[in-house]
Design a protein around this motif. Structure first.
Motif, PDB file in Angstrom:
ATOM      1  N   LYS A  98       0.818  -1.212   0.000  1.00 41.94           N
ATOM      2  CA  LYS A  98       0.000   0.000   0.000  1.00 41.94           C
ATOM      3  C   LYS A  98       0.854   1.265   0.000  1.00 41.94           C
ATOM      4  O   LYS A  98       0.619   2.182  -0.804  1.00 41.94           O
ATOM      5  CB  LYS A  98      -0.927   0.012   1.222  1.00 41.94           C
ATOM      6  N   VAL A 102       0.712   3.886  -3.211  1.00 41.37           N
ATOM      7  CA  VAL A 102       0.109   5.203  -3.000  1.00 41.37           C
ATOM      8  C   VAL A 102       1.169   6.294  -3.121  1.00 41.37           C
ATOM      9  O   VAL A 102       0.938   7.335  -3.752  1.00 41.37           O
ATOM     10  CB  VAL A 102      -0.594   5.265  -1.629  1.00 41.37           C
ATOM     11  N   ASP A 105       1.826   7.215  -6.525  1.00 39.13           N
ATOM     12  CA  ASP A 105       0.624   7.696  -7.221  1.00 39.13           C
ATOM     13  C   ASP A 105       0.156   6.688  -8.265  1.00 39.13           C
ATOM     14  O   ASP A 105      -0.174   7.045  -9.395  1.00 39.13           O
ATOM     15  CB  ASP A 105       0.889   9.060  -7.875  1.00 39.13           C
ATOM     16  N   GLU A 108      -5.887   4.585  -7.698  1.00 37.76           N
ATOM     17  CA  GLU A 108      -6.951   5.584  -7.746  1.00 37.76           C
ATOM     18  C   GLU A 108      -7.453   5.909  -6.337  1.00 37.76           C
ATOM     19  O   GLU A 108      -7.685   5.007  -5.526  1.00 37.76           O
ATOM     20  CB  GLU A 108      -8.141   5.060  -8.559  1.00 37.76           C
ATOM     21  N   ASN A 109      -7.620   7.201  -6.070  1.00 39.22           N
ATOM     22  CA  ASN A 109      -8.364   7.620  -4.888  1.00 39.22           C
ATOM     23  C   ASN A 109      -9.831   7.272  -5.154  1.00 39.22           C
ATOM     24  O   ASN A 109     -10.385   7.630  -6.200  1.00 39.22           O
ATOM     25  CB  ASN A 109      -8.188   9.130  -4.670  1.00 39.22           C
ATOM     26  N   ALA A 111     -12.603   8.267  -3.778  1.00 35.35           N
ATOM     27  CA  ALA A 111     -13.639   9.240  -3.416  1.00 35.35           C
ATOM     28  C   ALA A 111     -14.576   9.554  -4.581  1.00 35.35           C
ATOM     29  O   ALA A 111     -15.801   9.569  -4.425  1.00 35.35           O
ATOM     30  CB  ALA A 111     -12.989  10.521  -2.902  1.00 35.35           C
ATOM     31  N   ARG A 112     -14.031   9.798  -5.767  1.00 32.95           N
ATOM     32  CA  ARG A 112     -14.896  10.219  -6.877  1.00 32.95           C
ATOM     33  C   ARG A 112     -15.816   9.100  -7.360  1.00 32.95           C
ATOM     34  O   ARG A 112     -16.859   9.370  -7.953  1.00 32.95           O
ATOM     35  CB  ARG A 112     -14.064  10.780  -8.028  1.00 32.95           C
ATOM     36  N   PHE A 139      -6.545   2.884   3.817  1.00 35.51           N
ATOM     37  CA  PHE A 139      -6.288   4.311   4.003  1.00 35.51           C
ATOM     38  C   PHE A 139      -4.817   4.666   3.830  1.00 35.51           C
ATOM     39  O   PHE A 139      -3.926   3.879   4.123  1.00 35.51           O
ATOM     40  CB  PHE A 139      -6.737   4.745   5.396  1.00 35.51           C
ATOM     41  N   GLY A 141      -2.341   8.599   3.998  1.00 29.89           N
ATOM     42  CA  GLY A 141      -2.317  10.051   4.088  1.00 29.89           C
ATOM     43  C   GLY A 141      -2.880  10.606   5.374  1.00 29.89           C
ATOM     44  O   GLY A 141      -2.870  11.824   5.588  1.00 29.89           O
ATOM     45  N   SER A 153      -7.189   9.426   2.891  1.00 29.00           N
ATOM     46  CA  SER A 153      -8.060   9.071   1.770  1.00 29.00           C
ATOM     47  C   SER A 153      -8.092   7.551   1.628  1.00 29.00           C
ATOM     48  O   SER A 153      -7.169   6.853   2.060  1.00 29.00           O
ATOM     49  CB  SER A 153      -7.540   9.692   0.466  1.00 29.00           C
ATOM     50  N   PHE A 155      -7.870   4.335  -0.696  1.00 30.66           N
ATOM     51  CA  PHE A 155      -7.286   3.906  -1.967  1.00 30.66           C
ATOM     52  C   PHE A 155      -7.585   2.441  -2.278  1.00 30.66           C
ATOM     53  O   PHE A 155      -7.295   1.983  -3.376  1.00 30.66           O
ATOM     54  CB  PHE A 155      -5.772   4.124  -1.948  1.00 30.66           C
ATOM     55  N   LYS A 327      -4.067   3.434 -11.364  1.00 33.08           N
ATOM     56  CA  LYS A 327      -4.212   4.725 -12.035  1.00 33.08           C
ATOM     57  C   LYS A 327      -4.214   4.568 -13.552  1.00 33.08           C
ATOM     58  O   LYS A 327      -4.846   5.344 -14.270  1.00 33.08           O
ATOM     59  CB  LYS A 327      -3.062   5.650 -11.616  1.00 33.08           C
TER      60      LYS A 327
END
Length: 442
Positions: A98, A102, A105, A108-109, A111-112, A139, A141, A153, A155, A327
């Motif tokens: 993880k 993360v 990068d 994907e986060n 949230a969206r 999680f 961050g 956030s 992930f 991503k």
């Protein structure tokens, strides 16, 4: 009158609209797509393979699985996630990946996706997901950079996650009138009493091999005994009183274990318990299926389960796997729908009934699941104490972990003084953390 008729007409139209919306198929837009996913060769994901046809039947979305041994899976993911366009739409990742993914990068986060009303199922009930698993696996961050918190956030979602429980031989305990240990003092006493009561049998089967296995076994005891690797300013405290106590507990367990215990990896430790060579096993919940499998186990029907014994606090391990969307994935929205389906109450129960590791409290309490797997209720209780911070998930952990495990092996096999050994680990860990920049703001 006209106004009344118009209102009635609008009411019928509104009712029809609501009915149409209720009957809408959220998967229709993605039917016919093919997702390529990367899963490990692991008992939980073997169970997942059995339920994937149900997902395709319900959604029309096809799924192709690239299933690999998890170390090879990590190697493949490292290559795939670095590409501009990746092959995988959804991946399972082992917990200590993880931080790397993360930080680079590469995930994907989420949230969206959970904000999108066309994708997010309002009945998903995220609060039912096991807290310790979500914070440990999903999680980043937040607190300490790898846990939940106001800056964190999501992930990934736990899937194939594990905690630690105590398996014990009911027949041996009944034969000698032994009480199932609830504390570490009782655990260590019984572990060394068993070889006296049952000559040739070890007390507790444990990992101990040099490197990751010795480190894992030590950490398994460090958290419940009140310890941590670092304090809140990232200063190593592995060599404090709790650390010494945890190392001595591991040494006692190995000394009172079966022959060759100091060289046991996970497979050997489990094999010893499956073969009836030890009276207790303290490790992951994932073993329950194998212990109850007559093709693999000599102790079917003889094993009881209890929570991880208490030291200064309750604190069972958290680990295993989560699932996330790369991503560089091509079919991200359909991948989210698969992720959501697999980890929903419906999907979680389906995989549990096939012998997988559930990720929800409700699944552990489900009567159908408990009828088939009576141990699930105990596992559910243990999960209330699952500690997401029993092991630091930071990018430099691999280097620290290797040193810790190698040094502990010398304690177990060469009688290296425990305090001296842990002092050395703390000193070297401090240098690693300094080089990585963890003291920049001090």
């Amino acid at each position: 009158m006209l106004k009344v008729l118009r209102q009635a007409s609008l009411g019928v139209v509104s009712a029809l609209a609501l009915t149409t919306a209720a009957l809408a198929n959220p998967y229709e837009e993605y039917a016919g797509e093919t997702l390529i996913v990367n899963f490990p060769a692991h008992p939980h994901f073997d169970a997942v393979m059995k339920i994937l046809p149900e997902f395709t039947k319900e959604t029309g979305i096809e799924v192709e699985v690239d299933q690999l041994p998890y170390l090879k899976m990590r190697e493949r993911q490292t290559l795939e996630l670095a590409q501009d366009e990746g092959e995988y739409d959804l991946i399972a990742y082992v917990v200590f990946s993880k931080a790397d993914y993360v930080y680079a990068d590469q995930l994907e986060n989420l949230a969206r996706y959970f904000m999108n009303p066309k994708l997010a199922d309002p009945a998903y009930d995220a609060d039912d997901l096991i807290d310790g698993y979500v914070y440990n696996i999903g999680f980043a961050g937040g607190n300490k950079g790898y846990l939940e918190g106001k800056t964190g956030s999501l992930f990934g979602i736990p899937y194939g996650s594990e905690t630690s429980v105590l398996g014990y031989r009911k027949d041996i305990f009944d034969k000698h009138g032994l009480k199932v240990p609830e504390t570490y003092e009782e655990l260590l006493e019984i572990a060394c009493k068993i070889p006296e009561l049952e000559p040739g049998m070890g007390g507790l089967s444990s990992r101990a091999a040099s490197g990751h296995h010795a480190s894992h076994a030590f950490l398994l005891h460090l958290a419940p005994l009140g310890g941590r690797i670092f304090d809140d300013q990232w200063n190593p405290i592995v060599n404090n009183e709790a650390g010494v106590q945890a190392a001595n507990a591991l040494k006692t367990i190995v000394d009172c274990g079966p022959e060759g215990a100091a060289s046991f990896g996970f497979g050997e430790a489990l094999g010893s318990f499956l073969n009836g060579d030890t009276a207790m096993f303290l490790d992951t919940t994932v073993v329950a299926g194998q212990i109850n499998d007559p093709a693999k186990s000599q102790v079917v029907g003889k094993v009881g389960w209890a929570m991880h014994p208490m030291g200064a606090r309750r604190g069972s391990q958290t680990g295993g796997f989560g699932i996330g969307i790369p991503k560089n994935a091509e079919n991200k929205e359909a991948a989210f729908l698969l992720m959501q389906w697999l980890t929903s109450k419906h999907g979680d129960k389906l995989v549990a009934m096939q012998g997988g590791n559930p990720s929800r409290f409700s699944t552990h309490a489900d009567p159908d699941v408990n009828e088939k797997f009576p141990h699930m209720a105990t596992f559910g209780e243990a999960l209330k104490h699952a500690d997401p911070d029993w092991r630091p998930i930071i990018p430099v952990w691999g280097k620290i972990n290797a040193d810790l495990g190698t040094t502990l092996s010398k304690v177990l096999t060469e009688d290296l003084d425990v305090q001296e050994a842990l002092d050395g680990v703390a000193e070297r860990t401090k240098a690693v953390m300094d080089e990585a920049g963890y003291y920049t703001w001090q």
